[in-house]
Design a protein around this motif. Structure first.
Motif, PDB file in Angstrom:
ATOM      1  N   ASN A 100       0.830  -1.198   0.000  1.00  0.00           N
ATOM      2  CA  ASN A 100       0.000   0.000   0.000  1.00  0.00           C
ATOM      3  C   ASN A 100       0.868   1.253   0.000  1.00  0.00           C
ATOM      4  O   ASN A 100       1.976   1.257   0.544  1.00  0.00           O
ATOM      5  CB  ASN A 100      -0.910   0.015   1.235  1.00  0.00           C
ATOM      6  CG  ASN A 100      -1.873  -1.145   1.259  1.00  0.00           C
ATOM      7  OD1 ASN A 100      -2.610  -1.359   0.303  1.00  0.00           O
ATOM      8  ND2 ASN A 100      -1.875  -1.904   2.349  1.00  0.00           N
ATOM      9  N   LEU A 101       0.353   2.332  -0.606  1.00  0.00           N
ATOM     10  CA  LEU A 101       1.072   3.599  -0.614  1.00  0.00           C
ATOM     11  C   LEU A 101       0.767   4.350   0.674  1.00  0.00           C
ATOM     12  O   LEU A 101      -0.397   4.586   1.009  1.00  0.00           O
ATOM     13  CB  LEU A 101       0.667   4.426  -1.827  1.00  0.00           C
ATOM     14  CG  LEU A 101       1.101   3.874  -3.180  1.00  0.00           C
ATOM     15  CD1 LEU A 101       0.590   4.765  -4.310  1.00  0.00           C
ATOM     16  CD2 LEU A 101       2.619   3.735  -3.261  1.00  0.00           C
ATOM     17  N   ARG A 102       1.814   4.731   1.386  1.00  0.00           N
ATOM     18  CA  ARG A 102       1.680   5.414   2.658  1.00  0.00           C
ATOM     19  C   ARG A 102       2.621   6.622   2.703  1.00  0.00           C
ATOM     20  O   ARG A 102       3.741   6.571   2.193  1.00  0.00           O
ATOM     21  CB  ARG A 102       2.021   4.476   3.824  1.00  0.00           C
ATOM     22  CG  ARG A 102       1.038   3.328   3.988  1.00  0.00           C
ATOM     23  CD  ARG A 102      -0.289   3.817   4.519  1.00  0.00           C
ATOM     24  NE  ARG A 102      -1.226   2.733   4.806  1.00  0.00           N
ATOM     25  CZ  ARG A 102      -2.165   2.315   3.985  1.00  0.00           C
ATOM     26  NH1 ARG A 102      -2.281   2.892   2.779  1.00  0.00           N
ATOM     27  NH2 ARG A 102      -2.987   1.343   4.322  1.00  0.00           N
ATOM     28  N   MET A 103       2.141   7.671   3.337  1.00  0.00           N
ATOM     29  CA  MET A 103       2.974   8.845   3.542  1.00  0.00           C
ATOM     30  C   MET A 103       3.917   8.605   4.715  1.00  0.00           C
ATOM     31  O   MET A 103       3.501   8.130   5.780  1.00  0.00           O
ATOM     32  CB  MET A 103       2.117  10.081   3.798  1.00  0.00           C
ATOM     33  CG  MET A 103       2.917  11.371   3.842  1.00  0.00           C
ATOM     34  SD  MET A 103       1.875  12.822   4.124  1.00  0.00           S
ATOM     35  CE  MET A 103       1.031  12.886   2.551  1.00  0.00           C
ATOM     36  N   GLN A 123       8.939   3.753  13.385  1.00  0.00           N
ATOM     37  CA  GLN A 123       9.356   2.988  12.197  1.00  0.00           C
ATOM     38  C   GLN A 123       9.751   3.921  11.064  1.00  0.00           C
ATOM     39  O   GLN A 123       9.220   3.868   9.959  1.00  0.00           O
ATOM     40  CB  GLN A 123       8.250   2.013  11.757  1.00  0.00           C
ATOM     41  CG  GLN A 123       7.739   1.073  12.847  1.00  0.00           C
ATOM     42  CD  GLN A 123       8.782   0.142  13.416  1.00  0.00           C
ATOM     43  OE1 GLN A 123       9.865   0.590  13.787  1.00  0.00           O
ATOM     44  NE2 GLN A 123       8.473  -1.131  13.524  1.00  0.00           N
ATOM     45  N   GLU A 124      10.719   4.795  11.361  1.00  0.00           N
ATOM     46  CA  GLU A 124      11.276   5.740  10.387  1.00  0.00           C
ATOM     47  C   GLU A 124      10.208   6.641   9.783  1.00  0.00           C
ATOM     48  O   GLU A 124      10.247   6.976   8.607  1.00  0.00           O
ATOM     49  CB  GLU A 124      12.051   4.997   9.295  1.00  0.00           C
ATOM     50  CG  GLU A 124      13.255   4.231   9.824  1.00  0.00           C
ATOM     51  CD  GLU A 124      14.076   3.604   8.719  1.00  0.00           C
ATOM     52  OE1 GLU A 124      13.532   3.376   7.620  1.00  0.00           O
ATOM     53  OE2 GLU A 124      15.277   3.344   8.949  1.00  0.00           O
ATOM     54  N   GLY A 125       9.244   7.031  10.598  1.00  0.00           N
ATOM     55  CA  GLY A 125       8.245   7.995  10.161  1.00  0.00           C
ATOM     56  C   GLY A 125       7.014   7.413   9.517  1.00  0.00           C
ATOM     57  O   GLY A 125       6.192   8.158   8.972  1.00  0.00           O
ATOM     58  N   GLN A 126       6.826   6.077   9.592  1.00  0.00           N
ATOM     59  CA  GLN A 126       5.613   5.484   9.046  1.00  0.00           C
ATOM     60  C   GLN A 126       4.383   5.847   9.878  1.00  0.00           C
ATOM     61  O   GLN A 126       3.270   5.877   9.366  1.00  0.00           O
ATOM     62  CB  GLN A 126       5.752   3.966   8.975  1.00  0.00           C
ATOM     63  CG  GLN A 126       6.761   3.486   7.956  1.00  0.00           C
ATOM     64  CD  GLN A 126       6.819   1.971   7.894  1.00  0.00           C
ATOM     65  OE1 GLN A 126       5.864   1.280   8.256  1.00  0.00           O
ATOM     66  NE2 GLN A 126       7.940   1.434   7.438  1.00  0.00           N
ATOM     67  N   VAL A 127       4.576   6.094  11.163  1.00  0.00           N
ATOM     68  CA  VAL A 127       3.493   6.510  12.042  1.00  0.00           C
ATOM     69  C   VAL A 127       4.014   7.617  12.939  1.00  0.00           C
ATOM     70  O   VAL A 127       5.159   7.568  13.396  1.00  0.00           O
ATOM     71  CB  VAL A 127       2.960   5.320  12.874  1.00  0.00           C
ATOM     72  CG1 VAL A 127       4.047   4.698  13.736  1.00  0.00           C
ATOM     73  CG2 VAL A 127       1.787   5.754  13.739  1.00  0.00           C
ATOM     74  N   THR A 128       3.196   8.649  13.167  1.00  0.00           N
ATOM     75  CA  THR A 128       3.602   9.752  14.032  1.00  0.00           C
ATOM     76  C   THR A 128       2.482  10.068  15.016  1.00  0.00           C
ATOM     77  O   THR A 128       1.303   9.904  14.715  1.00  0.00           O
ATOM     78  CB  THR A 128       3.936  11.020  13.223  1.00  0.00           C
ATOM     79  OG1 THR A 128       2.756  11.490  12.557  1.00  0.00           O
ATOM     80  CG2 THR A 128       5.025  10.756  12.196  1.00  0.00           C
TER      81      THR A 128
END
Length: 502
Positions: A336-339, A463-468
């Motif tokens: 999936n594409l994620r910001m 996880q390197e900015g996958q979730v904030t």
């Protein structure tokens, strides 16, 4: 960072984040990089530290970390308040506001017309222009330039579109209470043609506000682009109150088509966690991106507050900071594409305070364990955990043995939490004390976290900015301890490093 000395009466003034000197601040506006300078305009009450008298405040930076506050850029008057909007560099002078040698900066903002004006109770889009690089502004005599006769038509984000259908300006705005994004086209910034609309979709638990639309390369490939539509909303966030969501899809110069919509029409409350959120914390709102950032970087900043309690937070004489500026990218994650988001400024330019702290391969047993030498109130913490048999494990920041902010992992739930119930002052509003959660999974068997701690906030990047998760906190000045903890078993801290800042 602002050039204001912290005093006892101003314990919470941030060191890493922008806050106005002595007034109210909310949505970032008019973000642009021009002539080597980043301009941050923002909703501002020049006359007090609560919401009202909205005008555009102004600050500038060359490094995205150290900000200089300037006089109010566009002021409210007897006819209108100056609501949110954007700024573009009209380098071809399509508007005619420039001179032969000086193309203008043009601000496109929402006129919130007062009773007694020519448009009582109406929100419409207006223009102002600057010929001195964004420091002084002249309102266009032909305002408003787009008027739908609506009381909730606002927050225009304008950009230059170049595609198969030609080159022109595109405006992205909202009909806030209809959960609808509307798209307009113009060749001169003055005359606008309606193109299409998008919505309702996904989160519709509150008014839609502060949209943005921009292309991003997938996994860094400039030949493979998708468009990202940002829609902030209040309330209706994943942990209550204000929040921002995004959609990934395509824009053909006329219409945005989402490839990531979960629910059409009004939201299904049971599916709230499936939507794509800019930030899962309580205090990241109205986030929009900078125009013309160098090297085609997509840089965003948000208002670090929540409308549930925004006017009540215990700061004085200022009220509300901005988040750190983030660079955003689009990655393929599990198909999936994620910001993905990372702090954009070069923190190595900041003055470090005292020695750094680090450890490796430490087992955390049941309980809380103070890290001697790690204490601080302004710091960056990088850490990696491996799960053991603990139900929950993590770190406590801004602690003193009684209060502290807990940032933890619950492996069985697949979640990360920020618990600010004992973070310091919480009784100024009934909804402030909270445990906020976001989904997280291991990567190669571990959880990687980067945490930015400031005098009134934590910003957590998992996880390197996958979730904030972004959260305000208001600890006592003596609460500076850092601890590791586990509940119901053990976990492993693979590594931890703490960088202290003044």
């Amino acid at each position: 960072m602002t050039a204001v000395t912290t005093t006892t009466a101003d314990t919470f003034r941030p060191a890493l984040h922008y806050a106005a000197r002595n007034t109210w601040l909310n949505d970032p506006n008019g973000l642009i990089h021009h002539a080597g300078v980043y301009h941050l305009y923002y909703q501002n009450n020049p006359f007090g530290n609560v919401h009202g008298n909205l005008s555009w405040g102004h600050a500038t930076s060359t490094d995205l970390l150290t900000w200089t506050e300037h006089p109010v850029a566009i002021a409210c008057d007897d006819d209108e308040e100056i609501f949110s909007g954007s700024v573009v560099f009209d380098k071809l002078n399509t508007s005619g506001f420039g001179t032969g040698t000086t193309p203008p900066l043009v601000a496109i903002y929402t006129s919130a017309y007062r009773q007694g004006s020519a448009h009582p109770g109406i929100q419409a889009q207006s223009l102002a222009y600057s010929l001195d690089g964004g420091y002084t502004w002249i309102k266009y005599s032909g305002n408003p330039v787009v008027d739908r006769g609506s009381a909730n038509f606002r927050d225009p984000k304008v950009f230059r579109y170049d595609g198969d259908g030609g080159s022109y300006w595109v405006m992205v705005a909202v009909e806030a209470q209809d959960f609808k994004v509307v798209f307009y086209k113009s060749h001169d910034l003055k005359s606008w043609e309606l193109l299409s609309s998008f919505g309702p979709a996904n989160a519709t638990g509150g008014e839609w506000e502060c949209p943005d639309l921009f292309p991003l390369p997938i996994d860094g490939d400039p030949d493979n682009l998708k468009w990202v539509l940002i829609v902030n909303l209040n309330p209706g966030g994943p942990n209550n109150g204000s929040a921002g969501q995004y959609f990934v899809g395509n824009f053909d110069g006329t219409k945005f088509t989402s490839a990531s919509t979960v629910t059409e029409g009004l939201q299904d409350p049971a599916r709230l966690a499936e939507y794509q959120w800019l930030d899962w914390g309580r205090d990241y709102y109205a986030a929009v991106s900078f125009s013309d950032a160098p090297d085609n970087r997509r840089l965003m900043i948000g208002w670090m507050n929540n409308w549930e309690y925004a006017n009540k937070i215990p700061t004085s004489p200022w009220r509300s900071p901005m988040s750190l500026v983030r660079e955003v990218s689009l990655r393929t994650i599990e198909g999936n594409l994620r910001m993905v988001q990372q702090v954009a400024g070069d923190l190595t330019s900041l003055r470090e305070k005292g020695p750094s702290f680090s450890l490796e391969a430490v087992e955390i047993s049941d309980g809380q364990h103070v890290l001697d030498g790690a204490a601080g109130s302004v710091q960056r913490i990088d850490l990696s955990f491996a799960p053991g048999n603990a139900e929950e494990f993590g770190i406590v920041v801004r602690g003193n043995g009684v209060e502290g902010t807990r940032i933890g992992i619950r492996p069985t739930e697949g979640s990360i939490i920020v618990d600010r119930r004992e973070s310091g002052q919480t009784d100024f509003h009934g909804s402030f004390a909270s445990i906020d959660t976001a989904p997280i999974q291991t990567r190669n068997g571990s959880y990687e976290l980067t945490i930015f701690v400031d005098r009134c906030s934590v910003e957590v990047f998992g996880q390197e900015g996958q979730v904030t998760l972004t959260e305000l906190i208001f600890p006592s000045s003596s609460s500076s301890g850092v601890s590791l903890y586990a509940v119901g078993g053990t976990a492993i801290a693979n590594k931890l490093s703490v960088t202290q800042y003044a």
